[in-house]
Scaffold this motif. Structure first.
Motif, PDB file in Angstrom:
ATOM      1  N   MET A   1       0.846  -1.203   0.000  1.00 12.09           N
ATOM      2  CA  MET A   1       0.000   0.000   0.000  1.00 12.09           C
ATOM      3  C   MET A   1       0.882   1.254   0.000  1.00 12.09           C
ATOM      4  O   MET A   1       1.918   1.288   0.655  1.00 12.09           O
ATOM      5  N   PRO A   2       0.462   2.304  -0.730  1.00 12.63           N
ATOM      6  CA  PRO A   2       1.247   3.526  -0.692  1.00 12.63           C
ATOM      7  C   PRO A   2       1.217   4.167   0.685  1.00 12.63           C
ATOM      8  O   PRO A   2       0.253   4.045   1.426  1.00 12.63           O
ATOM      9  N   GLN A   3       2.304   4.863   1.019  1.00 13.88           N
ATOM     10  CA  GLN A   3       2.339   5.603   2.269  1.00 13.88           C
ATOM     11  C   GLN A   3       1.571   6.901   2.087  1.00 13.88           C
ATOM     12  O   GLN A   3       1.289   7.327   0.989  1.00 13.88           O
ATOM     13  N   THR A   4       1.232   7.500   3.200  1.00  9.44           N
ATOM     14  CA  THR A   4       0.495   8.750   3.099  1.00  9.44           C
ATOM     15  C   THR A   4       1.262   9.911   3.694  1.00  9.44           C
ATOM     16  O   THR A   4       2.026   9.770   4.609  1.00  9.44           O
ATOM     17  N   ALA A   5       1.020  11.062   3.091  1.00  2.86           N
ATOM     18  CA  ALA A   5       1.736  12.243   3.528  1.00  2.86           C
ATOM     19  C   ALA A   5       1.061  12.930   4.702  1.00  2.86           C
ATOM     20  O   ALA A   5       1.535  13.899   5.152  1.00  2.86           O
ATOM     21  N   VAL A   6       0.068  12.566   5.148  1.00  2.00           N
ATOM     22  CA  VAL A   6      -0.549  12.865   6.426  1.00  2.00           C
ATOM     23  C   VAL A   6      -0.916  14.318   6.675  1.00  2.00           C
ATOM     24  O   VAL A   6      -1.848  14.665   6.768  1.00  2.00           O
ATOM     25  N   LEU A   7      -0.458  15.108   7.027  1.00  2.00           N
ATOM     26  CA  LEU A   7      -0.085  16.209   7.878  1.00  2.00           C
ATOM     27  C   LEU A   7      -0.864  17.474   7.618  1.00  2.00           C
ATOM     28  O   LEU A   7      -1.190  17.788   6.498  1.00  2.00           O
ATOM     29  N   PRO A   8      -1.117  18.153   8.636  1.00  2.00           N
ATOM     30  CA  PRO A   8      -1.785  19.434   8.441  1.00  2.00           C
ATOM     31  C   PRO A   8      -0.878  20.388   7.680  1.00  2.00           C
ATOM     32  O   PRO A   8       0.333  20.290   7.794  1.00  2.00           O
ATOM     33  N   PRO A   9      -1.443  21.298   6.892  1.00  2.00           N
ATOM     34  CA  PRO A   9      -0.595  22.244   6.167  1.00  2.00           C
ATOM     35  C   PRO A   9       0.258  23.073   7.132  1.00  2.00           C
ATOM     36  O   PRO A   9      -0.189  23.446   8.214  1.00  2.00           O
ATOM     37  N   VAL A  10       1.484  23.334   6.747  1.00  2.00           N
ATOM     38  CA  VAL A  10       2.377  24.158   7.546  1.00  2.00           C
ATOM     39  C   VAL A  10       2.177  25.618   7.144  1.00  2.00           C
ATOM     40  O   VAL A  10       2.162  25.942   5.963  1.00  2.00           O
ATOM     41  N   THR A  11       2.003  26.495   8.121  1.00  2.00           N
ATOM     42  CA  THR A  11       1.906  27.911   7.788  1.00  2.00           C
ATOM     43  C   THR A  11       3.268  28.398   7.324  1.00  2.00           C
ATOM     44  O   THR A  11       4.308  27.863   7.702  1.00  2.00           O
ATOM     45  N   THR A  12       3.259  29.431   6.497  1.00  2.00           N
ATOM     46  CA  THR A  12       4.512  29.902   5.918  1.00  2.00           C
ATOM     47  C   THR A  12       4.756  31.361   6.300  1.00  2.00           C
ATOM     48  O   THR A  12       5.143  32.178   5.465  1.00  2.00           O
ATOM     49  N   ASP A  13       4.565  31.655   7.578  1.00  2.00           N
ATOM     50  CA  ASP A  13       4.863  32.976   8.095  1.00  2.00           C
ATOM     51  C   ASP A  13       6.372  33.212   8.008  1.00  2.00           C
ATOM     52  O   ASP A  13       7.157  32.494   8.622  1.00  2.00           O
ATOM     53  N   ARG A  14       6.782  34.218   7.245  1.00  2.00           N
ATOM     54  CA  ARG A  14       8.212  34.380   6.963  1.00  2.00           C
ATOM     55  C   ARG A  14       9.013  34.760   8.209  1.00  2.00           C
ATOM     56  O   ARG A  14      10.152  34.304   8.392  1.00  2.00           O
ATOM     57  N   ASP A  15       8.460  35.590   9.065  1.00  2.00           N
ATOM     58  CA  ASP A  15       9.191  35.953  10.283  1.00  2.00           C
ATOM     59  C   ASP A  15       9.493  34.722  11.124  1.00  2.00           C
ATOM     60  O   ASP A  15      10.587  34.589  11.684  1.00  2.00           O
ATOM     61  N   ARG A  16       8.503  33.825  11.238  1.00  2.00           N
ATOM     62  CA  ARG A  16       8.739  32.604  12.012  1.00  2.00           C
ATOM     63  C   ARG A  16       9.789  31.734  11.342  1.00  2.00           C
ATOM     64  O   ARG A  16      10.673  31.171  12.003  1.00  2.00           O
ATOM     65  N   LEU A  17       9.719  31.614  10.008  1.00  2.00           N
ATOM     66  CA  LEU A  17      10.685  30.793   9.298  1.00  2.00           C
ATOM     67  C   LEU A  17      12.099  31.355   9.449  1.00  2.00           C
ATOM     68  O   LEU A  17      13.063  30.591   9.660  1.00  2.00           O
ATOM     69  N   LEU A  18      12.241  32.672   9.355  1.00  2.00           N
ATOM     70  CA  LEU A  18      13.565  33.271   9.512  1.00  2.00           C
ATOM     71  C   LEU A  18      14.065  33.151  10.941  1.00  2.00           C
ATOM     72  O   LEU A  18      15.265  32.965  11.184  1.00  2.00           O
ATOM     73  N   HIS A  19      13.159  33.238  11.889  1.00  2.00           N
ATOM     74  CA  HIS A  19      13.546  33.022  13.288  1.00  2.00           C
ATOM     75  C   HIS A  19      14.082  31.603  13.473  1.00  2.00           C
ATOM     76  O   HIS A  19      15.108  31.388  14.131  1.00  2.00           O
ATOM     77  N   ASP A  20      13.400  30.635  12.879  1.00  2.00           N
ATOM     78  CA  ASP A  20      13.872  29.250  12.959  1.00  2.00           C
ATOM     79  C   ASP A  20      15.232  29.093  12.287  1.00  2.00           C
ATOM     80  O   ASP A  20      16.098  28.351  12.776  1.00  2.00           O
ATOM     81  N   LEU A  21      15.425  29.791  11.156  1.00  2.00           N
ATOM     82  CA  LEU A  21      16.705  29.699  10.456  1.00  2.00           C
ATOM     83  C   LEU A  21      17.829  30.316  11.285  1.00  2.00           C
ATOM     84  O   LEU A  21      18.928  29.754  11.380  1.00  2.00           O
ATOM     85  N   GLU A  22      17.572  31.461  11.879  1.00  2.00           N
ATOM     86  CA  GLU A  22      18.591  32.120  12.699  1.00  2.00           C
ATOM     87  C   GLU A  22      18.970  31.285  13.910  1.00  2.00           C
ATOM     88  O   GLU A  22      20.112  31.354  14.391  1.00  2.00           O
ATOM     89  N   ALA A  23      18.026  30.488  14.398  1.00  2.00           N
ATOM     90  CA  ALA A  23      18.298  29.630  15.558  1.00  2.00           C
ATOM     91  C   ALA A  23      18.993  28.331  15.180  1.00  2.00           C
ATOM     92  O   ALA A  23      19.412  27.560  16.056  1.00  2.00           O
ATOM     93  N   LEU A  24      19.113  28.085  13.890  1.00  2.00           N
ATOM     94  CA  LEU A  24      19.661  26.818  13.407  1.00  2.00           C
ATOM     95  C   LEU A  24      21.181  26.936  13.283  1.00  2.00           C
ATOM     96  O   LEU A  24      21.685  27.809  12.574  1.00  2.00           O
ATOM     97  N   SER A  25      21.892  26.054  13.951  1.00  2.00           N
ATOM     98  CA  SER A  25      23.354  26.111  13.881  1.00  2.00           C
ATOM     99  C   SER A  25      23.935  25.044  12.966  1.00  2.00           C
ATOM    100  O   SER A  25      24.939  25.277  12.277  1.00  2.00           O
ATOM    101  N   GLU A  26      23.291  23.871  12.907  1.00  2.00           N
ATOM    102  CA  GLU A  26      23.866  22.776  12.122  1.00  2.00           C
ATOM    103  C   GLU A  26      22.772  21.797  11.717  1.00  2.00           C
ATOM    104  O   GLU A  26      21.824  21.555  12.466  1.00  2.00           O
ATOM    105  N   VAL A  27      22.912  21.251  10.507  1.00  2.00           N
ATOM    106  CA  VAL A  27      21.995  20.221  10.011  1.00  2.00           C
ATOM    107  C   VAL A  27      22.812  19.138   9.314  1.00  2.00           C
ATOM    108  O   VAL A  27      24.004  19.310   9.039  1.00  2.00           O
ATOM    109  N   ASP A  28      22.152  18.044   9.015  1.00  2.00           N
ATOM    110  CA  ASP A  28      22.814  16.993   8.250  1.00  2.00           C
ATOM    111  C   ASP A  28      23.056  17.420   6.808  1.00  2.00           C
ATOM    112  O   ASP A  28      24.113  17.166   6.234  1.00  2.00           O
ATOM    113  N   LEU A  29      22.036  18.080   6.219  1.00  2.00           N
ATOM    114  CA  LEU A  29      22.047  18.326   4.780  1.00  2.00           C
ATOM    115  C   LEU A  29      21.505  19.710   4.480  1.00  2.00           C
ATOM    116  O   LEU A  29      20.429  20.075   4.953  1.00  2.00           O
ATOM    117  N   ILE A  30      22.275  20.489   3.706  1.00  2.00           N
ATOM    118  CA  ILE A  30      21.778  21.754   3.161  1.00  2.00           C
ATOM    119  C   ILE A  30      21.613  21.586   1.657  1.00  2.00           C
ATOM    120  O   ILE A  30      22.540  21.165   0.964  1.00  2.00           O
TER     121      ILE A  30
END
Length: 536
Positions: A1-30
């Motif tokens: 059976m196919p998997q499902t993508a589930v999930l409620p839509p994510v809001t795309t408030d830019r200030d929140r996204l930039l705040h999250d980016l500024e708080a991000l120091s390291e990731v596995d993959l850019i």
């Protein structure tokens, strides 16, 4: 059976996204680049458990990935070139794409009209091979058509000298909205995804790529920037991959040999009345050896395309008069009513990031392979370019295999994207409005009711775009400019540039209410004039 993508839509408030980016120091993959290749990698990597940041300098699919001929195909021309492996892969991926986003990608029948008696058996036999290569992923069987049936399948066809035709199956899609669905699905799965956030430098530590420096392109003061470290950095910037490669090579004191040989493809949009058919028309070999399509799409007819080598890599490439003349002249041979320059509603141009061959030949870009290439530099920068939309998913899988083999990511669990529905995908068997029909709520799939619940659902701004759709674009779909809305969230600019010009003030007003910015309507009007005017 196919998997499902589930999930409620994510809001795309830019200030929140930039705040999250500024708080991000390291990731596995850019991932650098928000077109088909980069978005495919971001989703695949996140579904395998890697932490992922994707940064796009402009808007998602703002370059090549919104300017395709709208075809999901195995590549009949590649079959003629003998590239069986690419055709087989693309036919398999065609089925996966149609299954994972049935609201944005659907089967489409094509008819090749034959004006010489040998063409029906010749092309028909080749397309039977195409069917055989598709195997269980076939969308329908090839049929030989007589003169009358060919005419019935393609109303508006030039009947003079017609012998018959061949009908076969491929697919079509909405490229920009598919890119958006990939971005939002990756975000819903936990990736941090931002548009208008260019990478201004690639960071090196001890001779190895170790992260990036980013900048907020929408910050008027130019001060909002930062760095993020990563164990692996992917360069998926399409026709611009060599720019990042130069930054990487310069850090090692090396010159850069370009990977990309850009090729320009022009498309003209005319009224559907020139060929009021639910099937597409394909001329496999024009008088100068190129291919001509007439594709019904979103209530209009796309004519194209060209394959012109270009040295310059512009954000908004322009059609050449000789390209316009080619499309109009070739269309006049197969359509009973020949489109003229004044009939063109929109003209748009895409640059293909073709992989430069080791030895140039005289065949031009039309002879260059459409296969993708992945390269890992001595410092560990992973670059992917080439390929086409149909194979975006398998390209992403190949990129991550290269990353693993280079020791840039750990051993990974199996890829999950082959049967992972994208955000908005309706369940199997649900009725779907055809992509040949005019624009409407069907582009939103299961989110249509959410869109309709927003203010202004009954206020039509033209070509099926409602005020509610603009609000949804701002709240849920990362839209920041009038161009984002009218070129990619809705496809009005690509369908009818004059109507897009008329709609721009209303879209600007709604964006001001939603995000506190008017979305730069003056820049959009300048761009729309370029799409409206036909160089002759």
């Amino acid at each position: 059976m196919p998997q499902t993508a589930v999930l409620p839509p994510v809001t795309t408030d830019r200030d929140r996204l930039l705040h999250d980016l500024e708080a991000l120091s390291e990731v596995d993959l850019i991932v650098i680049g928000g077109g088909a290749s980069g978005l495919g990698v971001a989703l695949d990597a996140r579904l395998r458990g890697l932490s992922v940041l994707l940064l796009e300098s402009n808007d998602f699919a703002g370059g090549t990935s919104s300017r395709a001929t709208k075809l999901v195909h195995g590549g009949v021309r590649y079959l003629a070139q003998g590239n069986i492996g690419l055709v087989r892969e693309a036919l398999h991926e065609r089925r996966a794409l149609l299954n994972n986003a049935p609201h944005l990608a659907q089967p489409l029948a094509f008819v090749m009209p034959a004006y010489r008696p040998w063409e029906v058996p010749f092309y028909g036999t080749g397309l039977k091979v195409y069917d055989a290569l598709a195997g269980s992923a076939s969308l329908g069987r090839t049929e030989w058509l007589g003169r009358a049936r060919t005419a019935a399948q393609l109303p508006g066809l030039n009947m003079a000298g017609l012998f018959g035709g061949v009908k076969y199956w491929d697919g079509q899609f909405d490229d920009a909205r598919l890119a958006l669905a990939l971005a939002r699905t990756a975000a819903a799965q936990g990736a941090l995804v931002l548009n208008y956030c260019p990478v201004v430098d690639v960071l090196h530590e001890n001779g190895r790529v170790g992260g990036v420096r980013w900048r907020d392109a929408l910050d008027a003061g130019g001060c909002r920037e930062g760095t993020v470290r990563a164990r692996c950095v992917i360069n998926a910037t399409g026709v611009w991959v060599d720019d990042l490669r130069r930054l990487d090579d310069a850090a090692r004191g090396q010159d850069t040999t370009p990977m990309v040989a850009p090729s320009q493809g022009v498309h003209l949009v005319v009224d559907r009345s020139f060929m009021p058919s639910a099937q597409a028309l394909l001329v496999p070999r024009t008088r100068d050896g190129r291919v001509l399509f007439a594709v019904p799409w979103l209530g209009h007819l796309i004519l194209g395309t060209t394959d012109t080598p270009r040295d310059a890599v512009a954000r908004e490439p322009r059609a050449l008069p000789e390209e316009i003349a080619f499309i109009l002249n070739e269309s006049a041979h197969v359509l009973a009513r020949a489109p003229r320059a004044e009939d063109v509603l929109s003209v748009w141009v895409g640059l293909r990031p073709l992989v430069r061959p080791a030895h140039e030949d005289e065949g031009g870009t039309k002879t260059i392979s459409r296969e993708h290439t992945v390269r890992v530099s001595p410092s560990g920068l992973v670059t992917v370019t080439g390929g086409k939309w149909t194979t975006y998913r398998s390209m992403a899988e190949d990129v991550l295999l290269h990353c693993r083999d280079a020791g840039l990511v750990p051993d990974l669990p199996p890829c999950r994207t082959a049967r992972f529905p994208l955000l908005g995908a309706p369940p199997p068997g649900a009725p779907a409005t055809r992509l040949t029909d005019p624009p409407g709520l069907h582009a939103y799939g299961t989110e249509a009711a959410d869109v309709q619940a927003l203010p202004g659902a009954g206020n039509d701004l033209g070509l099926g775009l409602s005020e509610a759709m603009v609000r949804h674009a701002a709240r849920r779909e990362y839209a920041r400019t009038v161009e984002d809305v009218l070129a990619r969230r809705h496809r009005m600019l690509f369908l009818h540039a004059a109507l897009a010009i008329q709609a721009a003030p209303a879209v600007s007003r709604i964006l001001a209410e939603e995000i506190g910015s008017d979305g730069d309507p003056d820049a959009f009007l300048t761009l729309a004039e370029q799409y409206r005017r036909v160089p002759v």
